[in-house]
Design a protein around this motif. Structure first.
Motif, PDB file in Angstrom:
ATOM      1  N   HIS A 489       0.911  -1.135   0.276  1.00 38.11           N
ATOM      2  CA  HIS A 489      -0.126   0.000   0.163  1.00 38.11           C
ATOM      3  C   HIS A 489       0.689   1.133  -0.101  1.00 38.11           C
ATOM      4  O   HIS A 489       0.562   2.273  -0.424  1.00 38.11           O
ATOM      5  CB  HIS A 489      -1.221   0.023   1.024  1.00 38.11           C
ATOM      6  CG  HIS A 489      -0.527   0.317   2.458  1.00 38.11           C
ATOM      7  ND1 HIS A 489       0.191  -0.622   3.103  1.00 38.11           N
ATOM      8  CD2 HIS A 489      -0.075   1.405   3.172  1.00 38.11           C
ATOM      9  CE1 HIS A 489       0.560  -0.294   4.222  1.00 38.11           C
ATOM     10  NE2 HIS A 489       0.396   1.121   4.497  1.00 38.11           N
ATOM     11  N   TYR A 492       1.083   3.172  -3.271  1.00 42.32           N
ATOM     12  CA  TYR A 492       0.124   4.138  -3.672  1.00 42.32           C
ATOM     13  C   TYR A 492       0.183   5.569  -2.695  1.00 42.32           C
ATOM     14  O   TYR A 492      -0.743   6.316  -2.929  1.00 42.32           O
ATOM     15  CB  TYR A 492      -1.412   3.742  -3.329  1.00 42.32           C
ATOM     16  CG  TYR A 492      -1.802   2.281  -4.193  1.00 42.32           C
ATOM     17  CD1 TYR A 492      -2.168   2.901  -5.419  1.00 42.32           C
ATOM     18  CD2 TYR A 492      -1.415   1.168  -3.819  1.00 42.32           C
ATOM     19  CE1 TYR A 492      -2.352   1.721  -6.513  1.00 42.32           C
ATOM     20  CE2 TYR A 492      -1.580   0.186  -4.636  1.00 42.32           C
ATOM     21  CZ  TYR A 492      -1.986   0.366  -5.973  1.00 42.32           C
ATOM     22  OH  TYR A 492      -2.196  -0.562  -6.848  1.00 42.32           O
ATOM     23  N   GLU A 518      -1.644   5.377 -10.174  1.00 38.51           N
ATOM     24  CA  GLU A 518      -3.166   5.694  -9.640  1.00 38.51           C
ATOM     25  C   GLU A 518      -4.120   4.715 -10.455  1.00 38.51           C
ATOM     26  O   GLU A 518      -5.202   4.551 -10.086  1.00 38.51           O
ATOM     27  CB  GLU A 518      -3.250   7.060 -10.020  1.00 38.51           C
ATOM     28  CG  GLU A 518      -4.729   7.843  -9.893  1.00 38.51           C
ATOM     29  CD  GLU A 518      -4.706   8.097  -8.022  1.00 38.51           C
ATOM     30  OE1 GLU A 518      -3.845   7.948  -7.424  1.00 38.51           O
ATOM     31  OE2 GLU A 518      -6.081   8.047  -7.922  1.00 38.51           O
ATOM     32  N   SER A 520      -3.950   1.871 -11.537  1.00 40.19           N
ATOM     33  CA  SER A 520      -4.353   0.583 -11.117  1.00 40.19           C
ATOM     34  C   SER A 520      -5.169   0.421 -10.137  1.00 40.19           C
ATOM     35  O   SER A 520      -5.436  -0.751  -9.535  1.00 40.19           O
ATOM     36  CB  SER A 520      -2.976   0.065 -10.951  1.00 40.19           C
ATOM     37  OG  SER A 520      -2.605   0.426  -9.558  1.00 40.19           O
ATOM     38  N   LYS A 521      -5.593   1.696  -9.595  1.00 41.31           N
ATOM     39  CA  LYS A 521      -6.567   1.526  -8.385  1.00 41.31           C
ATOM     40  C   LYS A 521      -7.925   1.090  -8.603  1.00 41.31           C
ATOM     41  O   LYS A 521      -8.566   0.187  -7.871  1.00 41.31           O
ATOM     42  CB  LYS A 521      -6.852   2.860  -7.718  1.00 41.31           C
ATOM     43  CG  LYS A 521      -5.567   3.185  -6.929  1.00 41.31           C
ATOM     44  CD  LYS A 521      -6.156   4.661  -6.037  1.00 41.31           C
ATOM     45  CE  LYS A 521      -4.949   5.206  -5.450  1.00 41.31           C
ATOM     46  NZ  LYS A 521      -5.200   6.670  -4.982  1.00 41.31           N
ATOM     47  N   LYS A 522      -8.115   0.932  -9.767  1.00 39.08           N
ATOM     48  CA  LYS A 522      -9.518   0.263 -10.387  1.00 39.08           C
ATOM     49  C   LYS A 522      -9.159  -1.025 -11.419  1.00 39.08           C
ATOM     50  O   LYS A 522      -8.807  -0.799 -12.370  1.00 39.08           O
ATOM     51  CB  LYS A 522     -10.441   1.181 -11.144  1.00 39.08           C
ATOM     52  CG  LYS A 522     -11.005   2.376 -10.128  1.00 39.08           C
ATOM     53  CD  LYS A 522     -12.272   3.268 -10.712  1.00 39.08           C
ATOM     54  CE  LYS A 522     -12.949   4.131  -9.907  1.00 39.08           C
ATOM     55  NZ  LYS A 522     -11.821   4.914  -8.915  1.00 39.08           N
ATOM     56  N   LEU A 593      -4.725  -1.370   1.655  1.00 32.44           N
ATOM     57  CA  LEU A 593      -4.916  -1.247   0.436  1.00 32.44           C
ATOM     58  C   LEU A 593      -6.361  -0.581  -0.123  1.00 32.44           C
ATOM     59  O   LEU A 593      -6.278   0.309  -0.895  1.00 32.44           O
ATOM     60  CB  LEU A 593      -4.669  -2.360  -0.565  1.00 32.44           C
ATOM     61  CG  LEU A 593      -3.228  -2.911  -0.708  1.00 32.44           C
ATOM     62  CD1 LEU A 593      -3.093  -4.435  -1.047  1.00 32.44           C
ATOM     63  CD2 LEU A 593      -2.512  -1.894  -1.753  1.00 32.44           C
ATOM     64  N   ALA A 596      -6.297   2.766   0.773  1.00 30.41           N
ATOM     65  CA  ALA A 596      -5.431   3.655  -0.011  1.00 30.41           C
ATOM     66  C   ALA A 596      -6.328   4.247  -1.334  1.00 30.41           C
ATOM     67  O   ALA A 596      -6.045   4.798  -2.285  1.00 30.41           O
ATOM     68  CB  ALA A 596      -4.192   2.845  -0.401  1.00 30.41           C
ATOM     69  N   GLY A 597      -7.507   3.311  -1.638  1.00 31.06           N
ATOM     70  CA  GLY A 597      -8.318   3.755  -2.614  1.00 31.06           C
ATOM     71  C   GLY A 597      -8.465   2.637  -3.548  1.00 31.06           C
ATOM     72  O   GLY A 597      -9.227   2.884  -4.839  1.00 31.06           O
ATOM     73  N   LEU A 598      -8.058   1.489  -3.464  1.00 33.74           N
ATOM     74  CA  LEU A 598      -8.345   0.421  -4.204  1.00 33.74           C
ATOM     75  C   LEU A 598      -9.809  -0.242  -4.433  1.00 33.74           C
ATOM     76  O   LEU A 598     -10.552  -0.183  -3.192  1.00 33.74           O
ATOM     77  CB  LEU A 598      -7.453  -0.712  -3.873  1.00 33.74           C
ATOM     78  CG  LEU A 598      -5.991  -1.141  -4.973  1.00 33.74           C
ATOM     79  CD1 LEU A 598      -5.317   0.139  -4.573  1.00 33.74           C
ATOM     80  CD2 LEU A 598      -5.457  -2.324  -4.459  1.00 33.74           C
ATOM     81  N   ARG A 599     -10.249  -0.077  -5.611  1.00 37.19           N
ATOM     82  CA  ARG A 599     -11.708  -0.560  -5.945  1.00 37.19           C
ATOM     83  C   ARG A 599     -11.721  -1.564  -6.881  1.00 37.19           C
ATOM     84  O   ARG A 599     -10.752  -1.427  -7.957  1.00 37.19           O
ATOM     85  CB  ARG A 599     -12.714   0.667  -6.501  1.00 37.19           C
ATOM     86  CG  ARG A 599     -12.647   1.908  -5.411  1.00 37.19           C
ATOM     87  CD  ARG A 599     -13.516   1.236  -4.124  1.00 37.19           C
ATOM     88  NE  ARG A 599     -13.509   2.231  -3.099  1.00 37.19           N
ATOM     89  CZ  ARG A 599     -12.807   2.398  -2.000  1.00 37.19           C
ATOM     90  NH1 ARG A 599     -11.887   1.224  -1.974  1.00 37.19           N
ATOM     91  NH2 ARG A 599     -12.977   3.161  -1.057  1.00 37.19           N
TER      92      ARG A 599
END
Ligand SMILES: [Zn+2]
Length: 693
Positions: A489, A492, A518, A520-522, A593, A596-599
């Motif tokens: 994490h 990110y 950034e 790769s968060k989605k 993670l 940190a904004g992972l969706r």
């Protein structure tokens, strides 16, 4: 025999079998000759492309004129189906082994005996390397290879003819290169072996494929040759040296030296290069010493040298002593082993999380090299050999391989020795380690374990993982080394000024990488699951799990039973998944993670056709895996249509227990009815093939 280097043959212009037969013969002779130049002499006379063209011409003619195809054609090296078992072959003359000695004094008495029996003051010897491979016998009749066998028990060996034929170094038809007449019958012996480089490469590939490894080049050569399916032998890097004639008719050969050269002129590979004429014991010892110093620089393994009386006519006079010929002897190298004390056992954590016990030894010289560390493999091996800390142990070294502790020397214990147990916590990060039931592997499951972070991050960012294009091996290495990334994490949380402080980063490259991170968060859930590096969960299994559990939370809390109810998930995978998520560090990391904004996006609409495009599903009865809504959403996600009533436009009715009127209606309309399991299998199949496309 005159050999055309490049026969001028044009298959297109050949229209009758007589011309074809001539052309085929010319091509085969040329190809055999070039095989000899290339594989036996290592000195090709034509370019590879020219050789390939000849081979193509030959194949074309043999295809058009099948009556011309013979088993000894150079096109027929790999052929024949796998056999049920290797047949047995009785050797025409028993294949005896040489007397093996380790002491100079034994060589001196060997020489004394030869001189006395032959009544001469000095005997001429040929000294040859003793190859560490698999002894074989080849039989040629009228110049054609008719049989190949292993030594077996010396009287009877195994038929390995189809396997031997796959070795390019073995001529299917003997040549007559320097005008030396080809014998009517030849029984020739030698050694099949694998070069060290080929052995390492083979083991590397096997390791990647999760297959068991060969212990040494000799085992690898033997295992590769004794295959029921000759195409496996063909795929292995096998080589041969021939060095002995057991029987011959139609040609006299007076000396061993002449024998080696004659074999070579028939296209059989010998090792004249490392062989030497010797007179008297001092020259024999010199050769032994020279080869000993050379052994680590050779491409293949040798375990000693062989001395043979050069004059073959005296072989008969010298005869045999019990089973050993008296005209030859094997003088082996001293085994590279020594005894020393095992002071301690330390545990190393490898880059993939594997814990390996390493022996700390009282320094000892083994085969000319000082050794203070040696591999102990795993807990199971330590238990099997009953190795304890404080033991006096036997240490062995083979080739350039890491020294190994063979085992304790008996009767040396005084009761102070300690039994070793693998630690229950990772010595690097303190995570609870996971040991396999057979005690052969112990791993640290913590994805942020510093010992593993670099490798895991490379995998995390890879194309099959989070697909962060700019984050390759070198950049990961750089970030970890600089301490900027200490966990997944923290990737990110990287800032532009962090990157700018590193070498090889400019304004643009820093911005690019940050936007790729950034981006790769989605990602779809399966990418994230693959990126985590859970043991036994690769790209495909990640897709299976993602399709079945839909969210990371559900997967993290899945029971063993829930996991195993998925058709493609076996006990190994379910155990690995549970052990991975049970680790508190991993748990915390996944939360971090997500913070940190992972969706994780649902399966994104890929280019082209959707897996369920054009299909309409109706659900009825009770579903076990999903709620009705979830199942319908799945269908929609995959491009299909979910309807509530059955009509003739319905593609499938998915029926669980207690299905009612919809099932009856489906039957009257002739709509296909499938079970929930079949539906799940369909999703897995279509999702993975869709994603792979
Ligand atoms: Zn660790």
């Amino acid at each position: 025999m005159s050999i055309e280097i490049k026969p001028d043959v044009s298959p297109k212009s050949i229209s009758n079998v007589k011309d074809a037969a001539q052309a085929v013969e010319r091509l085969r002779n040329a190809i055999r000759f070039h095989n000899y130049r290339y594989y036996v002499l290592d000195s090709p006379m034509i370019a590879d492309a020219e050789y390939d063209a000849m081979m193509q011409d030959l194949i074309e003619l043999e295809t058009r004129f099948p009556t011309l195809l013979t088993p000894d054609s150079p096109t027929q090296r790999v052929g024949g189906a796998a056999r049920a078992e290797l047949g047995l072959v009785t050797h025409p003359i028993p294949m005896l082994s040489l007397k093996t000695v380790y002491e100079k004094s034994d060589v001196i008495s060997f020489d004394e005996n030869c001189r006395r029996e032959l009544g001469v003051g000095s005997v001429e010897y040929v000294a040859e390397p003793k190859f560490d491979g698999l002894a074989v016998e080849l039989v040629y009749e009228n110049g054609r290879l008719v049989m190949a066998s292993t030594r077996g028990d010396g009287q009877t060996g195994e038929d390995i003819t189809p396997n031997i034929k796959t070795l390019n170094e073995v001529p299917l038809v003997l040549l007559s290169v320097d005008g030396v007449v080809v014998p009517l019958r030849l029984v020739v012996r030698g050694e099949v072996f694998m070069r060290i480089e080929g052995f390492m490469e083979l083991n590397r590939r096997r390791s990647e494929a999760g297959e068991s490894l060969f212990a040494n080049p000799r085992n690898a050569a033997a295992g590769s040759l004794r295959q029921l399916d000759p195409s496996i032998s063909a795929s292995r890097p096998l080589h041969i040296f021939l060095y002995e004639i057991a029987d011959i008719s139609g040609k006299e050969i007076e000396t061993q030296w002449e024998l080696l050269h004659t074999l070579q002129s028939w296209g059989l590979k010998t090792n004249i290069e490392e062989s030497r004429f010797c007179h008297g014991t001092s020259e024999l010892f010199r050769y032994h010493q020279d080869m000993y110093e050379k052994r680590d620089h050779l491409q293949y393994e040798i375990d000693g040298v062989v001395y043979k009386v050069n004059d073959r006519t005296s072989h008969e006079r010298l005869g045999f002593r019990s089973r050993d010929p008296r005209w030859a002897i094997a003088y082996k190298f001293r085994p590279r082993e020594a005894t020393t004390r095992l002071l301690d056992i330390k545990v190393q954590v490898g880059r993939t999380g594997k814990l390996t016990p390493v022996a700390v030894l009282e320094p000892v010289v083994v085969g000319g090299v000082e050794v203070s560390r040696a591999s102990l493999h795993n807990q199971s091996e330590i238990d099997r050999r009953d190795i304890r800390i404080g033991d006096t142990v036997l240490v062995k070294r083979a080739g350039d391989v890491i020294p190994q502790v063979e085992g304790p020397i008996g009767d040396q214990r005084d009761g102070s020795e300690r039994i070793f147990h693998m630690p229950s916590e990772c010595p690097v990060c303190g995570s609870d380690v996971v040991m396999s039931e057979d005690k052969k592997t112990t791993v640290c499951p913590n994805m942020n374990c510093p010992a593993q972070l670099r490798e895991r991050l490379i995998h995390f960012a890879s194309k099959q993982g989070m697909d962060i294009e700019g984050l390759g091996d070198k950049r990961v290495e750089q970030l970890v080394r600089a301490g900027l990334v200490t966990s997944f994490h923290s990737l990110y949380r990287l800032k532009k000024e962090d990157l700018m402080s590193l070498e090889r980063y400019g304004d643009l490259s820093a911005d690019t990488l940050l936007s790729q991170i950034e981006g790769s968060k989605k990602q779809p859930l399966w990418r994230f699951l693959n990126a985590l590096g859970i043991p036994h969960v690769g790209e495909h299994m990640a897709q299976v799990l993602a399709n079945n559990f839909r969210t990371i939370e559900k997967l993290m809390h899945a029971s063993e039973q829930q996991l195993q109810s998925v058709s493609q998930v076996g006990p190994e995978v379910s155990r690995a998944v549970i052990e991975f998520f049970v680790d508190k560090y991993n748990h915390a990391e996944i939360e971090a993670l997500i913070n940190a904004g992972l969706r994780f996006v649902e399966i994104v609409k890929e280019e082209g056709k959707q897996p369920f495009e054009g299909l309409t599903f109706v659900f009825t009865g009770t579903l076990e895996r999903w709620t009705r809504e979830e199942a319908e959403q799945l269908v929609v996600d995959m491009g299909g249509h979910a309807a509530s009533a059955v009509s003739k436009n319905t593609s499938y009715v998915v029926a669980g227990p207690n299905a009612g009127s919809k099932l009856a209606k489906a039957k009257t309309l002739g709509v296909t009815v499938i079970s929930e399991d079949e539906f799940a299998a369909m999703i897995e199949k279509r999702a993975s093939s869709g994603a792979a496309a």
